[in-house]
Design a protein around this motif. Sequence first.
Motif, PDB file in Angstrom:
ATOM      1  N   LYS A  18       0.862  -1.202   0.000  1.00 40.91           N
ATOM      2  CA  LYS A  18       0.000   0.000   0.000  1.00 40.91           C
ATOM      3  C   LYS A  18       0.891   1.243   0.000  1.00 40.91           C
ATOM      4  CE  LYS A  18      -3.362   2.970   1.096  1.00 40.91           C
ATOM      5  NZ  LYS A  18      -2.812   4.090   0.322  1.00 40.91           N
ATOM      6  N   VAL A  19       0.683   2.142  -0.965  1.00 45.56           N
ATOM      7  CA  VAL A  19       1.454   3.389  -1.011  1.00 45.56           C
ATOM      8  C   VAL A  19       1.016   4.307   0.132  1.00 45.56           C
ATOM      9  CG1 VAL A  19       1.891   5.488  -2.360  1.00 45.56           C
ATOM     10  CG2 VAL A  19       1.801   3.257  -3.502  1.00 45.56           C
ATOM     11  N   GLU A  20       1.981   4.752   0.925  1.00 42.48           N
ATOM     12  CA  GLU A  20       1.656   5.612   2.069  1.00 42.48           C
ATOM     13  C   GLU A  20       2.247   7.018   1.950  1.00 42.48           C
ATOM     14  OE1 GLU A  20       1.462   1.741   5.064  1.00 42.48           O
ATOM     15  OE2 GLU A  20       3.090   3.193   5.305  1.00 42.48           O
ATOM     16  N   GLN A  21       3.442   7.099   1.378  1.00 42.11           N
ATOM     17  CA  GLN A  21       4.109   8.391   1.279  1.00 42.11           C
ATOM     18  C   GLN A  21       4.811   8.488  -0.087  1.00 42.11           C
ATOM     19  OE1 GLN A  21       6.901   8.556   4.591  1.00 42.11           O
ATOM     20  NE2 GLN A  21       5.284   8.354   6.124  1.00 42.11           N
ATOM     21  N   ALA A  69      -2.941   8.412   2.635  1.00 48.89           N
ATOM     22  CA  ALA A  69      -1.595   8.598   2.068  1.00 48.89           C
ATOM     23  C   ALA A  69      -1.353  10.080   1.852  1.00 48.89           C
ATOM     24  CB  ALA A  69      -1.479   7.845   0.753  1.00 48.89           C
ATOM     25  N   PHE A  70      -0.076  10.450   1.705  1.00 47.13           N
ATOM     26  CA  PHE A  70       0.202  11.828   1.382  1.00 47.13           C
ATOM     27  C   PHE A  70       1.418  11.908   0.468  1.00 47.13           C
ATOM     28  CE2 PHE A  70       3.751  11.851   4.122  1.00 47.13           C
ATOM     29  CZ  PHE A  70       3.385  11.153   5.268  1.00 47.13           C
ATOM     30  N   SER A 120       3.797  -0.046   2.640  1.00 48.96           N
ATOM     31  CA  SER A 120       3.781  -1.063   3.694  1.00 48.96           C
ATOM     32  C   SER A 120       4.800  -2.164   3.458  1.00 48.96           C
ATOM     33  CB  SER A 120       2.382  -1.667   3.787  1.00 48.96           C
ATOM     34  OG  SER A 120       1.988  -2.181   2.516  1.00 48.96           O
ATOM     35  N   PHE A 144       7.053   5.274  -0.689  1.00 50.90           N
ATOM     36  CA  PHE A 144       7.189   4.453   0.508  1.00 50.90           C
ATOM     37  C   PHE A 144       5.853   3.784   0.805  1.00 50.90           C
ATOM     38  CE2 PHE A 144       6.389   4.159   5.093  1.00 50.90           C
ATOM     39  CZ  PHE A 144       7.437   3.362   5.503  1.00 50.90           C
TER      40      PHE A 144
END
Lengths: 328, 328, 328, 328
Positions: D141-144, D220-221, D243, D241
């Motif tokens: 999962k894309v978080e940043q 996310a951001f 998971s 960045f």
Amino acid sequence: MMNFCLFGAGRIGKIHAANVALNGNAALRHVVDVDAAAAGDLAARHGAAVSDADSALGDPAVDAVIITSSTDTHKTLVEQACRAGKAVFCEKPVDLDSARVREVLSVVEETGVPFFVAFNRRFDPSFAALQKKVRDGRVGKVEQVIITSRDPGPPPVGYIKASGGLFRDMMIHDFDMARWLLGEEPTEVYAVASCMVDPAIGEAGDVDTAAVTLRTASGAFCQITNSRRAVYGYDQRVEVFGSAGMLRAGNRTATTVEYSGGEGVATDKPLDFFLERYAEAYRIELDRFIEAVGKGEKPSPGGEDGLRSLLLADAATESARSGKPVPV
Amino acid sequence: MMNFCLFGAGRIGKIHAANVALNGNAALRHVVDVDAAAAGDLAARHGAAVSDADSALGDPAVDAVIITSSTDTHKTLVEQACRAGKAVFCEKPVDLDSARVREVLSVVEETGVPFFVAFNRRFDPSFAALQKKVRDGRVGKVEQVIITSRDPGPPPVGYIKASGGLFRDMMIHDFDMARWLLGEEPTEVYAVASCMVDPAIGEAGDVDTAAVTLRTASGAFCQITNSRRAVYGYDQRVEVFGSAGMLRAGNRTATTVEYSGGEGVATDKPLDFFLERYAEAYRIELDRFIEAVGKGEKPSPGGEDGLRSLLLADAATESARSGKPVPV
Amino acid sequence: MMNFCLFGAGRIGKIHAANVALNGNAALRHVVDVDAAAAGDLAARHGAAVSDADSALGDPAVDAVIITSSTDTHKTLVEQACRAGKAVFCEKPVDLDSARVREVLSVVEETGVPFFVAFNRRFDPSFAALQKKVRDGRVGKVEQVIITSRDPGPPPVGYIKASGGLFRDMMIHDFDMARWLLGEEPTEVYAVASCMVDPAIGEAGDVDTAAVTLRTASGAFCQITNSRRAVYGYDQRVEVFGSAGMLRAGNRTATTVEYSGGEGVATDKPLDFFLERYAEAYRIELDRFIEAVGKGEKPSPGGEDGLRSLLLADAATESARSGKPVPV
Amino acid sequence: MMNFCLFGAGRIGKIHAANVALNGNAALRHVVDVDAAAAGDLAARHGAAVSDADSALGDPAVDAVIITSSTDTHKTLVEQACRAGKAVFCEKPVDLDSARVREVLSVVEETGVPFFVAFNRRFDPSFAALQKKVRDGRVGKVEQVIITSRDPGPPPVGYIKASGGLFRDMMIHDFDMARWLLGEEPTEVYAVASCMVDPAIGEAGDVDTAAVTLRTASGAFCQITNSRRAVYGYDQRVEVFGSAGMLRAGNRTATTVEYSGGEGVATDKPLDFFLERYAEAYRIELDRFIEAVGKGEKPSPGGEDGLRSLLLADAATESARSGKPVPV
């Protein structure tokens, strides 16, 4: 020779005790911990006595204290040590409540004892070399600071509940780095945050993923990224960009080994335990404290640094809640 | 608890003494050195006695010796220690004369004491991790080994005169690495050498720049490059190439700082002092010695490793002189 | 405008034809190949005629020839082109027999035509920038040159049988690089070689793995490593070490992507096809040839470079056979 | 074979014309530019005619148009081309006014012509490989998402005045990258900006230094950093960045040369001209457009992508002015 009393015989207390032993001009005299067995083991290992706070602080042979006990004990211990005239090396945070920190600082000021807040990252050889180059003007006017700080994995939820939240517990290190690298004070904080690593953290009222923007009076800004989990290790990087260039400090690895195979080229992931990543920083910060106190200089970072980073953490906490930038 | 007598209170003796102190299962009991002041300082620092060889080796509380005195004393001390039943940790080289090394080895064998030759590079975390991957088959069949070994600057000519020459004094480390990485014995040595760093080294009958090719029975080979001077620091790299890939270990730097400016991107030069570059290796080799002897295992590398590397150095010395490959 | 006749419409011929088109001052007029279909396709693509050697060389509009046909045809074609007064761009090797190369060179000299031997690696941007820095004195006196050259995989055994062997076919590039980087002529060659990649290569009388040491009059030396197989791509690296520093040029990758995961950090393996790895070099070498001939300058590298590299390959071949160093 | 009409014979028009020539399935038929000399030169070089818009769009042999003329001409030309049934390759931005972009998009929709907005960075080999790995789940999962984008130096102030401001002119590329890498739409934009590079830019009402935070519905951001000046070259980096890990793509350099000297280790600075940095991306984007249109597929990125990036730029412009986050 500087004689120490250590409060707290836990993981970080052991590190500082070992570093006292490595420093040629220091000795450990007393260990104080509510866990008698832990105190006894550590005291025995270093030829120190197991004591309670009153007797340790009453020992005229003691010159300085190291405070690594739980955060809620810091205020009382710092104040007691100050009144006993002992130099203070205090783990961050001084306290989670800025009003209480101000009370501590007024006792520090009143008693005039040397007071050091252990923001260990300032003493990491790479970050310290980078900051020195910034101060020496290598990047010219600082315009942008980018700080990446991701832990290998989250602490237990029990820890998180008492931590004051991600901004006060984890990002506080980055706020200190930001102030130190910017060379000026942030005037406004904007934070976004979410819970993406573990829902239990969210249920405990905290976040585990966050990004902050700090702006300053000169128009410079700082971006900070935090995550409580990075599967590839402890990700701790800094970038300072300015009118004359850019400085970066990257992650450290256990080895320089590089494997080239049919799939590509593989190297080590970053060191993934903070005590290993910052082992040198812990040793150097204690050496610097001993050196400064020995010379009668004010140790740095001090109480003001502890307070200002906490105020930034408070502002970030509020901004993440309200969705609006918060002036500092 | 393993009790040590240390022979030699010089630079490397101090390193080993400090590492004895860091190991939780060891203590320094005696320091022996012809320089009484040096012995006294070091003994005082570690709570040991200043002794002479006979009394130290006669002390039944002593389990092991560390020999870091000048090379010409090694043979006598190793033999004495063996006959006294003390485990031996001996700095390389055992002796500069292979016939004398064989005599030492026969005493070691006869007395059955644990005997360790301190080829410290095997214990460097990067080289050790690389060699483990080689043994684990990551590169398949080893076909080519490339070793680069360049010192920051030459030792004094006085040292060089007593050193046995570049191949026995400096490249001997690389011969040990070559054997360890190839996983088989070299059968032939070809060396070229010249004096390019300092004419005084040539006047002393030695060389300061050399390249060696080793070949093995399987058809693998090893190339080694040495220089007594690298202006950019201590250049110590290893590359192992095989049927399934390549492994490399590079230089280590003090920091990860990178500066990007108008002229390009600049990073640290390699660490340039061998005691710093190999600080971890010195600590780990002593830990491993203590661990092996404690468990009743044969410590490695041992006397045979010391002898074989010396024989390769002898062959290289002859090849550089004659201009012809020399079988081993 | 320089008008070309191209001999050989194969893989490398197509590259040169495309590069003629990219150069603003050149055009392809004739394509000559025994394979009429290949010649036709390539000629059509570039608006050129399909011709035979006599008519193409008889065309007064043709200024220069590019010779990429099979090695055994080079001698005749170069000589014909010289006598026809056409500038010659010739793929390496000029011939596999040094006596025949000398005959070619005497025709070149007699006719005075510009003659270029296409050692493409000299025109690779990284190697060219490195060599320029060497010539500019950045490493001071050159003392050691280390050349790594490993192909992704071996050519067909049929190719190997006609190739003249690894030293004349593959390492000849490295001999040219060695001369160019050393800045002086090797005086002695020592080679070790074995067959470790494919037994069929050995059965064909060749080797697939080799290491060579060159020494020079000044005491400098060069080490070259070759393998016909590197599972991680096309491994082409150069290192020049001297009294004032070291220069290195490394492998090139398709992307700068880096993945950090639980297993470590992974990046691209090197580009693994020589036409891709050296695409820029092929374009630049042709541009330089056109520029030199246009200005009436002698193109470089020339026939003497082709001859000297072949003599080094001959000496290496003999050394690998005899096991002894061979003077040049 | 796809026949093109090119609008705009300037710097970027020349790049696209050369890439049409490199593509085996395309030809340039017409060049249209108010500067007749520029149009004539470019047309002559590629065997095309100099035309005006009406005659070029009226030529039934023309399949597609490339629009690189000034931004204020895009809307009219796109609409004309659509109504003439020509596929459209349009340089970004479609227009500086989102209402006008919506009008263009309705004409595109109504006429059904293929419409491509040339966000070239998506086609950079490194960014494209990184994005593919993100879509393939390599980081979970894309978080940043962290995007660094700094130009070597600012454009002339005259250009800046007509540019729509830093967010619409420069950061619009990063907004497109952000959407593409996040894989979801930003819901809120927060921007800080200042004028630190050149006061004349501030006097023209624009900023030259900026940082933006985007947040998405999933939590996310994305953080974006821009500067109009980086003394070390064109700084274009991306980090994603999630998971399961992190992907990064770094800067590209002209060579791999590394110099080790007494001061440290020096490598090339990044390529510092955008046409060189993105040369491959320009070629590939055109190839992809030709391929998509040829297959009857919708080219991507399309008009919706152009609009959404502009809306983010509008929101960032407003946020920088108001000091508050702006929902999108």
